[in-house]
Scaffold this motif. Sequence first.
Motif, short mmCIF file in Angstrom:
data_model
loop_
_atom_site.label_atom_id
_atom_site.label_comp_id
_atom_site.label_asym_id
_atom_site.label_seq_id
_atom_site.Cartn_x
_atom_site.Cartn_y
_atom_site.Cartn_z
N CYS A 64 1.01 -1.25 -0.01
CA CYS A 64 0.13 0.08 -0.12
C CYS A 64 0.88 1.30 -0.06
CB CYS A 64 -0.85 0.11 1.20
SG CYS A 64 -1.72 1.76 1.59
N CYS B 4 -9.22 3.31 -1.62
CA CYS B 4 -9.82 2.25 -0.79
C CYS B 4 -11.07 3.09 0.33
CB CYS B 4 -9.09 1.31 0.20
SG CYS B 4 -7.81 2.23 0.98
N SER B 5 -10.46 3.97 0.67
CA SER B 5 -11.25 4.80 1.94
C SER B 5 -12.25 5.29 1.08
CB SER B 5 -10.42 5.71 2.96
OG SER B 5 -9.57 4.93 3.26
N CYS C 132 -15.18 2.99 0.04
CA CYS C 132 -15.76 2.33 1.00
C CYS C 132 -17.16 3.06 1.35
CB CYS C 132 -14.99 2.27 2.14
SG CYS C 132 -15.78 1.18 3.43
N ARG D 39 -7.54 2.93 4.70
CA ARG D 39 -6.37 3.10 4.65
C ARG D 39 -5.55 3.46 5.76
NH1 ARG D 39 -2.61 7.03 4.78
NH2 ARG D 39 -3.83 8.66 5.96
N CYS E 31 -13.00 -2.18 -2.27
CA CYS E 31 -11.56 -1.68 -1.87
C CYS E 31 -10.56 -2.17 -2.55
CB CYS E 31 -11.05 -1.25 -0.49
SG CYS E 31 -11.75 -2.84 0.37
N SER E 32 -10.60 -3.45 -2.54
CA SER E 32 -9.43 -4.38 -3.13
C SER E 32 -9.61 -4.19 -4.46
CB SER E 32 -9.75 -5.96 -2.64
OG SER E 32 -9.55 -5.96 -1.28
N GLN F 277 -10.63 -1.48 -6.16
CA GLN F 277 -9.88 -0.48 -6.67
C GLN F 277 -8.55 -0.27 -6.41
OE1 GLN F 277 -11.72 1.92 -8.24
NE2 GLN F 277 -13.46 0.72 -8.17
N CYS F 278 -7.84 -1.04 -5.68
CA CYS F 278 -6.41 -0.69 -5.29
C CYS F 278 -5.65 -0.88 -6.38
CB CYS F 278 -6.17 -1.69 -4.15
SG CYS F 278 -4.38 -1.61 -3.53
N PRO G 53 -6.79 -4.13 0.61
CA PRO G 53 -7.24 -3.52 1.70
C PRO G 53 -8.33 -4.38 2.53
CG PRO G 53 -7.94 -2.23 -0.10
CD PRO G 53 -6.91 -3.40 -0.56
#
Lengths: 388, 144, 574, 321
Positions: free
Chosen positions: A24, A30-31, A34, A45, A74-75, A77-78, A84
């Motif tokens: 990361c 991620c944040s 969400c 995050r 989140c995962s 988009q990471c 995440p």
Amino acid sequence: MAIRANPKLIEELEPYGAEDVMKCYHCGNCSAVCPFSQDPYVFPRKPMRNLQLGLEEKLEGDLDPWLCYYCGECSDQCPRDAEPGETMMSLRRWLTSRYDWTGISRLFYRSWRWELGAIILVAVITAIAFSLFGLSQGSLADYDGPNAFLPSSAIHIFDWALAVVLLVLLLSNATRMWWFTMGRDKTLRTSLGGYVRSLWMLPAHFLTQIRYSQCDRKAPWVTHLALMLSYVVMLVLIMFFLAEMASGPSIDWRVHVLGYLATAGLVVSTILFLRNRTKKSAPQYQHSHESDWIFLVLILVVALTGILQHILHRSGLDVAANVTYIVHLSLVVPMLALEVPFSKWSHLAYRPLAIYLAHVRAIALARSRQGDEAARRGAEPATPLRAA
Amino acid sequence: MTFEPKIVGFLCNWCSYSGADLAGTSRIHYAPNIRVIRVMCSARIDPTFVIKALADGADGVLVCGCHPGDCHYSEGNYKTMRRMPLLKRMLADFGIEEERVRLEWVSASEGKRFADIVDDMTERLRELGPSPVKMALAGDAGER
Amino acid sequence: MAEPRTGVFICNCGTNIAKMVDCDAVAEAASSMPGVAVSRSYKYMCSNPGQEMIAQDIADHGLERVVVAACSPRMHEPTFRRAAETAGLNPYLVEMANIREQCSWVHDDAVAATEKAEDLVRAAVLRVAHHEPLERLTVDMCPNTLVIGGGIAGTTAALELADAGELVYLVERQPGLGGNVGRVDLTAPYLDSARDMLTDRITRVVEHPDVDVMVNSELKRLDGFVGNFKATIAVHGPDGAEEERQVDVGSVIVCTGYREFDAARATHFGYGKLPNVVTSFEFERMLRAGRIETKEGGLPQYVAVVHCVGSRSEEFNGYCSRVCCMTALKYAHEVKSALPASYVSDVYVDMHAFGKGCEDFYRRSAEVKTLFLMYGKGEHPVVRRADPGDDCEMLITVDEQLSGETIELPADLIILMVGMEPREDAESVAHLVNISQDKDGWFIESHPKLDPVATTTDGVYIAGACQAPKDIPDSVAQARAAAGRILGKISKGKLEIDAMFAEVDEDRCSGCRVCNEICPYSAIEFDAAERRSHVISALCKACGACVATCPSAAIKARHFTDAQIFAEIAGVLG
Amino acid sequence: MASDKLQIALYWAAACGGCDVAVLDTDEFILDVAAAADIRLWPIAVDGKYADIEAMEDGELDLTIFNGAVRNSENEHLAKLLRAKSKLLVAFGSCAHLGGIPGLANLTSRDEILSTAYLHNPTIERGNKTLPLPESGVNGSTLTIPGFYKHVYKLDDIVPVDYYVPGCPPAADQVKAVLQAVVAGDLPAVGSVVGASDRALCEDCARVKSEKRIKHFYRPWQIMIDPEACLLEQGILCAGPATRSGCGARCPSSGIPCRGCYGPLPGVVDQGAKLLSAVVSVIDSTDPAEIERIVDGLPDFVGFAYRFGMPASLLQRSVRQ
């Protein structure tokens, strides 16, 4: 006040499934995606950062992981594949083992052999114990009646005894959870009123898991809710209507209806979950921890043995029914005795508790902020001084 | 009718002359009173040129070079910077008004600035009136 | 004197000029100016018919001078010079009057504009009468090259030239070749060995018949000009004896590289006080020795790498040193592979992973579980000794930007990524070869984008980190580019020098030496024996500073003579 | 009176007399002159009357050596008279050549000069209001004195001049050289400067010259002057680089900066402007404020730069109305 970083902590977390955290680089996508991440609970995050830096105390006192339902956005988009979602999951496992003062949980999460071993051990003991008990006071040929091999009255007492033990364990862990997240934070200005006013949230969220429905994907919520409700219904039936369930055809049909529904719910939902996890159909099913498998399989086989036992009993094959009953019990007991306090099952309790505490916490924080505002205002003279 | 001064402008090829060209390509209008003489670098501008222009009847002289530090020849404009103060003092001793000789730094991108400078100088010289030099040199021919 | 026969050609530039300037009137007025034999107004002078008209008139009227009143000379002077040349007239006998950019386009009063145009044409007519036919000079190009500095850039340039069969003198101040790259272990991002890269080059350079390597040597003087330099080199013998060598070279490549920032200046890192705070170069030495250890000889458990030491700070150097970020990541990899049990942290400001393969390299550094801590620009981490109970030797306090917390990071070995600085001798080198330095002291290229290897001095080139912080590929590219430029010049054999330059009339020069200091190109040479100053025409860039300064009017600016400018002044003033 | 001897006149207009002394400085050579020539007019040495000159035929004089600028009507009259009567007219010395020291008067006006000289000069008896008048009646008759001009002129502003001998005063040996040349009849092109070289004074100056960078200008009395080094390099304003040599660099060799009496070099149209350009271009600064400070070290630069050549400069005089 400087906080000491602990680069080693991440290694402690790896067995819980947090393997990609170091990838990361804190873009914050991620944040951003969400649906639950909002002040004062910004994640994933922030917890990931705390984990990278090894800020143990912060992580321990963190409710964020429980506010996540692992929808997997989140995962998805990471940009760094730092997973995440899985990290949050791993943090939940880790927290469970932190709340548990016995250390057993930690043992289970860090080694599936231990968990499985313990389950088998408890199963064997249970089997032997109940067989001896049965033979000592009844006949294997009788399922019910005065000569019943395992009379429901006796099992009922055993159930309640076990329930008490579990409750104690669960409550003590829950208290630790409260201490880590609320109690030891001296800056927090909580009030008993705050706790009481929000108390309704516990049952509400426990029974509805309504937050889960806020995830973009709804299916997981439904399945999850189904599994949980079936489980609870079955628990209630066993704890209060065991006699009715055990004895013959004369019993109230309604009991049956609920029993069948719950059983169906358990079987279907666990099978669905197992299917998803084997297929890795969605991000949240990508990384299955051993504890996940054990948990699901255990519930499934408990349900199946329950059904089998029921059929055999109804078909009048009492011996077979009794044997199956022993098997059933030797699966039920470890499931309750080990999974409830020490493993995945516990989140059933921790999550609603976390939502409740988070709510109380948020209110307290808001109040203390307003307080500071007021304090600042108070610092200035109410009316400007005039020259005499 | 108002007096229209004649200004001789000495511009360095690389910055100021290009700047003046840019004023043209950008169609920025300014007073037609200036006549530009191109030199490669403002350092080529011998103080004699300035005096010669005044002696030949210019009402004003504008000297332009690259901004200090930007000289195409790296240091040329510093020579100009050194020459102008003493030249101005000397011309003052001859009775020539300070405003008649002006040093400005104009880069190749400052077409607008060049136009503004020309307009401003023209305006000041209109107010100041014709250069005394020509009259003084013409004046004495008969009367000793 | 009788004025030379002059032709005046007024361009209408379609309506660009004609709409504001009465071109016919100007042509009419011009016809009565001194020496004017023919005067025309035409739609497009720069068009082929326009140019042919000029050529034709030169032939028909035996014109000796040509004035074209049109656009800016910066636009079409070459065009009309060519036109005159085709008709056998020396191109320098053409003068332009700029009646477009500086007249028709900037004025709105047709009468005044026309009047001004006439003045400008008169000025050109009077000026051109004083013009002289000028010839471009050519000088021989000496094919030898002097390369100053034997680092990666210097050796590369030398090989490039020598492989092309040209003689190279390679001057190195140190006893050995290799420079700063010679102090490095592996290189980012491909983790290949710097040593292998270098040893191959160095052996080739040393054995190359066309490379004359001089170690323990330095340039003492550089005289002459492009194509014809004379370099004086001091060669220090082992016994301290100093021998001077004179070599003839046509070009010079400066590859003097950089020096590392002195970490002791950034006191908050405790460098020099805490034994296990080392600079990147000291750490490279450990890597080359193949053993990463603390001063006490133990294996470090916590290794911390601190970025931007001396770079990107108001306190020290404002610029980015460009190679440190990737080098720091390289350390993460090297430490992890040497000490798998260790924990590597990177304390950085911004991660500059520009350039080929670097972003991937940065990604991969996550695989070795590097812990990145970000501190704010303008701030700096502080290093202190750890307390007795701690499991580490030192603690780095960082206002960590990504967590918003003040973090104490454990460390047993701290590596400071020291930035690049111009060498202490950069100024003297710049003076020797007459090139300039920027505000930070790096050598200035002739154009930051379009000409990054040449300098303001013809024949002197720069390559490598002496121009600005640079990594190996960029240095090598620049070195080869410089070599290529030189080979191009060599292949021509001769150099053409613009006909416009200053010349000293030696019958007028009294040797007062006022002009000597004036020339920014050191093109004026004082002959002590003759007590006269000369202009080295090849070095002269024709700015005219010396001409305006010479109190004896002994220096003449070809094509910008006093007489020509006086005539122009008289002309514009009617 | 007819004679095969050389017929010469020497005249002294607006000048200090130094030029005549310079002629006398040729010592016994002057006797050779006297022997070789009839000196028809030489106010300080022989008895000759204007009337005698007026009575001459045009061109009767072979040579007139004219020193001094033209300041008043008498100067002009004699300049024209001698021009008419002489085959060769030589502008002798800085005043005739360039206007000389009297030329500095062009920085002020006639009225200022008269009021200073006759009304406000400290040595004027208090209350005295006497101003010189071109004409004044004295018991019936009229006395006239020459008219005082607004400006000072160099000789060739008034009449064509054949040769110029620069210097304030010209070096004695140059005087000899000129006279010998005339006697021998081997003369350069009309209009040329004789008795001087085409190179700057630095040619003859023995001081060691090197590259020049000036951080501060000094008056000669402000510093201990290095006897070996170039004065300008020491920050002392020296007109040498902008001045013809021919004097033998007498001033700098005795520690005094050149004042420029031999005038500008060929091709220089304004000696002062050239000197200015030379001395400030080598100032060692790129900071406008510092440059101003350094230039403060050059008070009355105009007076120095045009000490001998104001009327010969481009502007010739103060243009104040």
